[in-house]
Design a protein around this motif. Structure first.
Motif, PDB file in Angstrom:
ATOM      1  N   THR A 136       5.332   6.792   0.644  1.00  0.00           N
ATOM      2  CA  THR A 136       6.030   5.629   1.185  1.00  0.00           C
ATOM      3  C   THR A 136       5.230   4.401   0.784  1.00  0.00           C
ATOM      4  O   THR A 136       4.019   4.489   0.536  1.00  0.00           O
ATOM      5  N   ARG A 159       4.451   0.309   1.781  1.00  0.00           N
ATOM      6  CA  ARG A 159       4.517  -0.585   2.938  1.00  0.00           C
ATOM      7  C   ARG A 159       3.890  -1.931   2.622  1.00  0.00           C
ATOM      8  O   ARG A 159       2.946  -2.008   1.844  1.00  0.00           O
ATOM      9  N   VAL A 173       0.853  -1.186   0.000  1.00  0.00           N
ATOM     10  CA  VAL A 173       0.000   0.000   0.000  1.00  0.00           C
ATOM     11  C   VAL A 173       0.888   1.235   0.000  1.00  0.00           C
ATOM     12  O   VAL A 173       2.003   1.218   0.512  1.00  0.00           O
ATOM     13  N   GLU A 174       0.361   2.300  -0.578  1.00  0.00           N
ATOM     14  CA  GLU A 174       1.062   3.577  -0.578  1.00  0.00           C
ATOM     15  C   GLU A 174       0.461   4.447   0.514  1.00  0.00           C
ATOM     16  O   GLU A 174      -0.756   4.509   0.667  1.00  0.00           O
ATOM     17  N   LYS A 175       1.327   5.084   1.274  1.00  0.00           N
ATOM     18  CA  LYS A 175       0.872   5.961   2.356  1.00  0.00           C
ATOM     19  C   LYS A 175       1.811   7.149   2.427  1.00  0.00           C
ATOM     20  O   LYS A 175       3.031   6.982   2.412  1.00  0.00           O
ATOM     21  N   GLU A 176       1.252   8.344   2.493  1.00  0.00           N
ATOM     22  CA  GLU A 176       2.088   9.529   2.621  1.00  0.00           C
ATOM     23  C   GLU A 176       2.573   9.650   4.054  1.00  0.00           C
ATOM     24  O   GLU A 176       1.824   9.483   5.009  1.00  0.00           O
ATOM     25  N   ALA A 177       3.873   9.920   4.187  1.00  0.00           N
ATOM     26  CA  ALA A 177       4.488  10.171   5.493  1.00  0.00           C
ATOM     27  C   ALA A 177       5.632  11.153   5.272  1.00  0.00           C
ATOM     28  O   ALA A 177       6.323  11.072   4.252  1.00  0.00           O
TER      29      ALA A 177
END
Length: 121
Positions: A27, A29, A18-22
């Protein structure tokens, strides 16, 4: 030329990614563990890399691999997109990082997902 969209496309093709903004950057994960980041300048990406291997990579190909001073204590290495030979090399680097972060059950379910394996498409 290889770019950040290639990183995104390949990373998202791996199981349970999965793509997640951080930190204001994308990012990627697997099972909640980050395995690739794309800093905002989008000229490089960072992947998991054991520190003992990281030193060898940087010594062998300093034009391709490096570590910013603020990440020296981490288990990550940066990769310059412009220095990559082709999409297969990008995929191999991302697969290696994915395998370090993925749970054993997922790695076991996907024995074909390893560096050097054919992309199948």
């Amino acid at each position: 030329m290889i770019d950040a969209e290639d990183v995104r496309r390949i990373a998202l093709s791996f199981p349970e990614t999965v793509e997640k903004e951080a930190w204001s950057m994308p990012t990627f994960r697997v099972a909640g563990k980050m395995y690739v980041t794309v800093p905002d300048d989008q000229t490089s990406f960072a992947v998991r890399c054991p520190r003992h291997e990281r030193a060898e990579l940087i010594a062998a190909e300093p034009e391709k691999f490096w570590v910013p001073p603020h990440e020296a204590g981490s288990g990550w290495v940066r990769v310059r997109l412009a220095a990559l030979e082709d999409l297969d090399e990008l995929r191999d680097i991302l697969v290696d990082s994915w395998r370090q972060a993925a749970p054993d059950r997922l790695v076991d379910q996907h024995p074909d997902l390893r560096p050097g394996a054919m992309t199948g498409g």
